[in-house]
Design a protein around this motif. Structure first.
Motif, PDB file in Angstrom:
ATOM      1  N   ARG A 136       0.803  -1.235   0.000  1.00 48.43           N
ATOM      2  CA  ARG A 136       0.000   0.000   0.000  1.00 48.43           C
ATOM      3  C   ARG A 136       0.829   1.274   0.000  1.00 48.43           C
ATOM      4  O   ARG A 136       0.633   2.162  -0.833  1.00 48.43           O
ATOM      5  N   ALA A 137       1.741   1.435   0.935  1.00 51.94           N
ATOM      6  CA  ALA A 137       2.502   2.677   1.080  1.00 51.94           C
ATOM      7  C   ALA A 137       3.988   2.466   0.775  1.00 51.94           C
ATOM      8  O   ALA A 137       4.849   3.161   1.298  1.00 51.94           O
ATOM      9  N   ASP A 138       4.253   1.505  -0.095  1.00 52.58           N
ATOM     10  CA  ASP A 138       5.619   1.156  -0.469  1.00 52.58           C
ATOM     11  C   ASP A 138       5.690   1.104  -1.992  1.00 52.58           C
ATOM     12  O   ASP A 138       4.671   0.925  -2.671  1.00 52.58           O
ATOM     13  N   TYR A 139       6.870   1.253  -2.545  1.00 52.19           N
ATOM     14  CA  TYR A 139       7.044   1.196  -3.998  1.00 52.19           C
ATOM     15  C   TYR A 139       6.841  -0.208  -4.552  1.00 52.19           C
ATOM     16  O   TYR A 139       6.419  -0.385  -5.691  1.00 52.19           O
ATOM     17  N   HIS A 140       7.139  -1.229  -3.758  1.00 44.95           N
ATOM     18  CA  HIS A 140       7.327  -2.582  -4.261  1.00 44.95           C
ATOM     19  C   HIS A 140       6.052  -3.406  -4.380  1.00 44.95           C
ATOM     20  O   HIS A 140       5.077  -3.164  -3.679  1.00 44.95           O
ATOM     21  N   TRP A 141       6.132  -4.426  -5.260  1.00 48.45           N
ATOM     22  CA  TRP A 141       5.086  -5.420  -5.270  1.00 48.45           C
ATOM     23  C   TRP A 141       5.177  -6.261  -4.011  1.00 48.45           C
ATOM     24  O   TRP A 141       6.203  -6.274  -3.322  1.00 48.45           O
ATOM     25  N   SER A 142       4.109  -6.943  -3.673  1.00 49.81           N
ATOM     26  CA  SER A 142       4.090  -7.776  -2.474  1.00 49.81           C
ATOM     27  C   SER A 142       4.853  -9.073  -2.718  1.00 49.81           C
ATOM     28  O   SER A 142       5.141  -9.451  -3.868  1.00 49.81           O
ATOM     29  N   ALA A 143       5.156  -9.783  -1.635  1.00 50.23           N
ATOM     30  CA  ALA A 143       5.842 -11.067  -1.768  1.00 50.23           C
ATOM     31  C   ALA A 143       4.969 -12.078  -2.509  1.00 50.23           C
ATOM     32  O   ALA A 143       5.478 -12.925  -3.257  1.00 50.23           O
ATOM     33  N   HIS A 144       3.644 -11.995  -2.326  1.00 50.47           N
ATOM     34  CA  HIS A 144       2.764 -12.893  -3.076  1.00 50.47           C
ATOM     35  C   HIS A 144       2.839 -12.610  -4.575  1.00 50.47           C
ATOM     36  O   HIS A 144       2.798 -13.538  -5.403  1.00 50.47           O
ATOM     37  N   THR A 145       2.943 -11.358  -4.950  1.00 48.58           N
ATOM     38  CA  THR A 145       3.103 -11.026  -6.365  1.00 48.58           C
ATOM     39  C   THR A 145       4.457 -11.476  -6.881  1.00 48.58           C
ATOM     40  O   THR A 145       4.563 -12.026  -7.985  1.00 48.58           O
ATOM     41  N   ALA A 146       5.516 -11.256  -6.092  1.00 49.93           N
ATOM     42  CA  ALA A 146       6.851 -11.707  -6.497  1.00 49.93           C
ATOM     43  C   ALA A 146       6.831 -13.204  -6.789  1.00 49.93           C
ATOM     44  O   ALA A 146       7.420 -13.673  -7.778  1.00 49.93           O
ATOM     45  N   GLU A 147       6.144 -13.962  -5.952  1.00 44.35           N
ATOM     46  CA  GLU A 147       6.087 -15.409  -6.148  1.00 44.35           C
ATOM     47  C   GLU A 147       5.241 -15.777  -7.365  1.00 44.35           C
ATOM     48  O   GLU A 147       5.575 -16.708  -8.106  1.00 44.35           O
ATOM     49  N   ALA A 148       4.153 -15.055  -7.598  1.00 41.98           N
ATOM     50  CA  ALA A 148       3.329 -15.329  -8.778  1.00 41.98           C
ATOM     51  C   ALA A 148       4.119 -15.084 -10.059  1.00 41.98           C
ATOM     52  O   ALA A 148       4.027 -15.855 -11.027  1.00 41.98           O
ATOM     53  N   VAL A 149       4.909 -14.019 -10.079  1.00 43.39           N
ATOM     54  CA  VAL A 149       5.721 -13.716 -11.258  1.00 43.39           C
ATOM     55  C   VAL A 149       6.850 -14.736 -11.382  1.00 43.39           C
ATOM     56  O   VAL A 149       7.203 -15.154 -12.498  1.00 43.39           O
ATOM     57  N   ALA A 150       7.423 -15.158 -10.261  1.00 43.87           N
ATOM     58  CA  ALA A 150       8.457 -16.200 -10.303  1.00 43.87           C
ATOM     59  C   ALA A 150       7.895 -17.497 -10.880  1.00 43.87           C
ATOM     60  O   ALA A 150       8.559 -18.182 -11.668  1.00 43.87           O
ATOM     61  N   ASP A 151       6.664 -17.846 -10.506  1.00 46.56           N
ATOM     62  CA  ASP A 151       6.037 -19.048 -11.056  1.00 46.56           C
ATOM     63  C   ASP A 151       5.841 -18.923 -12.572  1.00 46.56           C
ATOM     64  O   ASP A 151       6.071 -19.880 -13.323  1.00 46.56           O
ATOM     65  N   ALA A 152       5.407 -17.742 -13.012  1.00 47.15           N
ATOM     66  CA  ALA A 152       5.230 -17.522 -14.447  1.00 47.15           C
ATOM     67  C   ALA A 152       6.563 -17.612 -15.181  1.00 47.15           C
ATOM     68  O   ALA A 152       6.635 -18.142 -16.308  1.00 47.15           O
ATOM     69  N   THR A 153       7.611 -17.119 -14.548  1.00 46.60           N
ATOM     70  CA  THR A 153       8.951 -17.205 -15.134  1.00 46.60           C
ATOM     71  C   THR A 153       9.412 -18.651 -15.199  1.00 46.60           C
ATOM     72  O   THR A 153       9.984 -19.102 -16.203  1.00 46.60           O
ATOM     73  N   ALA A 154       9.167 -19.390 -14.130  1.00 49.32           N
ATOM     74  CA  ALA A 154       9.553 -20.806 -14.104  1.00 49.32           C
ATOM     75  C   ALA A 154       8.841 -21.597 -15.190  1.00 49.32           C
ATOM     76  O   ALA A 154       9.419 -22.514 -15.797  1.00 49.32           O
ATOM     77  N   ASP A 155       7.591 -21.257 -15.456  1.00 53.34           N
ATOM     78  CA  ASP A 155       6.857 -21.947 -16.525  1.00 53.34           C
ATOM     79  C   ASP A 155       7.557 -21.787 -17.867  1.00 53.34           C
ATOM     80  O   ASP A 155       7.639 -22.732 -18.665  1.00 53.34           O
ATOM     81  N   ARG A 156       8.095 -20.588 -18.115  1.00 51.36           N
ATOM     82  CA  ARG A 156       8.787 -20.354 -19.388  1.00 51.36           C
ATOM     83  C   ARG A 156      10.106 -21.122 -19.425  1.00 51.36           C
ATOM     84  O   ARG A 156      10.483 -21.691 -20.458  1.00 51.36           O
ATOM     85  N   LEU A 157      10.809 -21.142 -18.307  1.00 50.07           N
ATOM     86  CA  LEU A 157      12.113 -21.804 -18.262  1.00 50.07           C
ATOM     87  C   LEU A 157      11.999 -23.319 -18.179  1.00 50.07           C
ATOM     88  O   LEU A 157      12.976 -24.033 -18.417  1.00 50.07           O
ATOM     89  N   SER A 158      10.805 -23.817 -17.839  1.00 49.16           N
ATOM     90  CA  SER A 158      10.598 -25.261 -17.729  1.00 49.16           C
ATOM     91  C   SER A 158      10.138 -25.888 -19.038  1.00 49.16           C
ATOM     92  O   SER A 158       9.938 -27.106 -19.100  1.00 49.16           O
ATOM     93  N   ALA A 159       9.960 -25.087 -20.071  1.00 46.94           N
ATOM     94  CA  ALA A 159       9.535 -25.633 -21.360  1.00 46.94           C
ATOM     95  C   ALA A 159      10.582 -26.629 -21.864  1.00 46.94           C
ATOM     96  O   ALA A 159      11.779 -26.486 -21.587  1.00 46.94           O
ATOM     97  N   PRO A 160      10.160 -27.665 -22.572  1.00 46.50           N
ATOM     98  CA  PRO A 160      11.104 -28.682 -23.049  1.00 46.50           C
ATOM     99  C   PRO A 160      12.269 -28.085 -23.827  1.00 46.50           C
ATOM    100  O   PRO A 160      12.082 -27.254 -24.714  1.00 46.50           O
ATOM    101  N   GLY A 161      13.471 -28.496 -23.462  1.00 46.49           N
ATOM    102  CA  GLY A 161      14.668 -28.076 -24.171  1.00 46.49           C
ATOM    103  C   GLY A 161      15.265 -26.755 -23.744  1.00 46.49           C
ATOM    104  O   GLY A 161      16.345 -26.382 -24.208  1.00 46.49           O
ATOM    105  N   VAL A 162      14.599 -26.042 -22.821  1.00 46.49           N
ATOM    106  CA  VAL A 162      15.126 -24.735 -22.418  1.00 46.49           C
ATOM    107  C   VAL A 162      16.333 -24.892 -21.505  1.00 46.49           C
ATOM    108  O   VAL A 162      17.379 -24.274 -21.714  1.00 46.49           O
ATOM    109  N   LEU A 163      16.210 -25.723 -20.476  1.00 45.39           N
ATOM    110  CA  LEU A 163      17.307 -25.958 -19.545  1.00 45.39           C
ATOM    111  C   LEU A 163      17.784 -27.401 -19.678  1.00 45.39           C
ATOM    112  O   LEU A 163      16.980 -28.330 -19.796  1.00 45.39           O
ATOM    113  N   ARG A 164      19.086 -27.582 -19.625  1.00 44.77           N
ATOM    114  CA  ARG A 164      19.661 -28.919 -19.687  1.00 44.77           C
ATOM    115  C   ARG A 164      19.731 -29.529 -18.286  1.00 44.77           C
ATOM    116  O   ARG A 164      19.759 -28.818 -17.290  1.00 44.77           O
ATOM    117  N   GLY A 165      19.802 -30.852 -18.241  1.00 49.95           N
ATOM    118  CA  GLY A 165      19.919 -31.535 -16.968  1.00 49.95           C
ATOM    119  C   GLY A 165      18.571 -31.741 -16.307  1.00 49.95           C
ATOM    120  O   GLY A 165      17.552 -31.209 -16.745  1.00 49.95           O
TER     121      GLY A 165
END
Length: 337
Positions: A154-183
């Protein structure tokens, strides 16, 4: 030994619990205050909205800078191509404008201009046209349970930790696509339990003492640290997060990304006045990068700064400012080492 799931740095250790600090509050005042809507109640670089919500006055929700943002996407594309030529994938995360995420809390009678309302989608469309991997962080806001927490603090510049995690999950979905990361993924690192802290937001700290008291403290809902913070210095990141205070460990982006990927995740973050251009160079020019390159970099920006390249005087601190040509030259040299 369990691998490090996020790493780097002394800054993390020194910020073990609170201080979101003024991620962008110092540098942009000189140029940013001219962008304040004239009808907003603004003081000390802060716009006061409905229900005691605060917004940064240095980020306009009216001025149309879309074309400048699209030129910056071209520069990002040049950098991403250079990284790809050296077998390093790059995903882009743009933290949405707080006024976009909480438009209903803007001052009475204020609203995003049509150009700003369409700007985020225009950035993503330009990136898609250029073959860039932009994560749709604005869409990820829909995955935040606002019954538990707001999307931005509310009175801070930043997104909340719940939003940070939601965006991290969306990022992980992109990086988890077949062939993106090895191993193969390893065991997911544990995430701490949610806890609550009452603190003044960084925007509230810019107000006069009387207004600060009137605005009051915020609920910072964050996770408890686990396992000493998971900082084991000998791990080798598969993915490196490079960004500003939106991705600092306090808000949980790198931890959640590591948890979702089951991969070691490194972190290089600097305060907003350093800017994304110098922050990326700081990582690419570091011994950590030259000794062991990650498979992917997650490069994080703020929407409110997307119009500004590396030479934007008045937006970045003096040591971060350089011409586009100089920036690209340093990028090339760092990748050739």
């Amino acid at each position: 030994m369990r691998p490090t799931y996020f790493s780097d740095s002394k800054a993390v250790a020194s910020m073990r619990r609170r201080r979101l600090l003024l991620a962008l509050a110092a540098a942009p005042f000189a140029s940013g205050l001219s962008l304040m809507p004239r009808d907003a109640h603004a003081a000390q670089g802060v716009i006061e909205g409905r229900d005691r919500w605060l917004f940064p006055a240095w980020e306009s929700y009216a001025a149309d800078d879309t074309q400048a943002c699209l030129k910056v996407v071209d520069l990002i594309g040049a950098a991403v191509s250079k990284l790809a030529a050296h077998d390093v994938r790059c995903s882009l995360v743009v933290a949405p404008l707080k006024a976009r995420a909480a438009a209903d809390k803007l001052p009475e009678g204020a609203a995003l201009s049509p150009a700003v309302a369409q700007r985020y989608a225009a950035i993503l469309a330009k990136g898609k046209q250029a073959g860039l991997d932009f994560v749709d962080a604005a869409a990820a806001l829909a995955n935040v349970d606002t019954r538990e927490d707001s999307t931005y603090i509310r009175a801070d510049y930043h997104w909340s930790a719940h939003t940070a995690e939601a965006v991290a999950d969306a990022t992980a979905d992109r990086l988890s696509a077949p062939g993106v990361l090895r191993g193969e993924p390893t065991d997911q690192p544990a995430l701490g339990d949610w806890t609550e802290e009452m603190e003044y937001g960084d925007l509230a700290a810019l107000l006069s003492p009387e207004r600060k008291r009137a605005v009051g403290k915020d609920r910072f809902i964050v996770r408890e640290e686990t396992g000493g913070g998971g900082l084991l210095a000998d791990a080798t990141p598969v993915v490196q997060v490079v960004g500003n205070s939106m991705v600092q460990p306090y808000l949980g982006f790198p931890q959640r990304l590591a948890h979702a990927l089951g991969r070691p995740v490194g972190l290089t973050w600097k305060f907003g006045d350093t800017g994304p251009w110098k922050t990326l160079l700081d990582y690419l020019e570091s011994p950590a990068f030259s000794s062991q390159r990650p498979q992917a970099i997650v490069w994080q920006f703020n929407e409110g700064q997307m119009a500004y390249g590396p030479g934007a005087s008045g937006q970045w601190d003096a040591t971060s400012i350089m011409s586009e040509a100089a920036w690209l030259d340093r990028l090339d040299k760092a990748l050739m080492r």
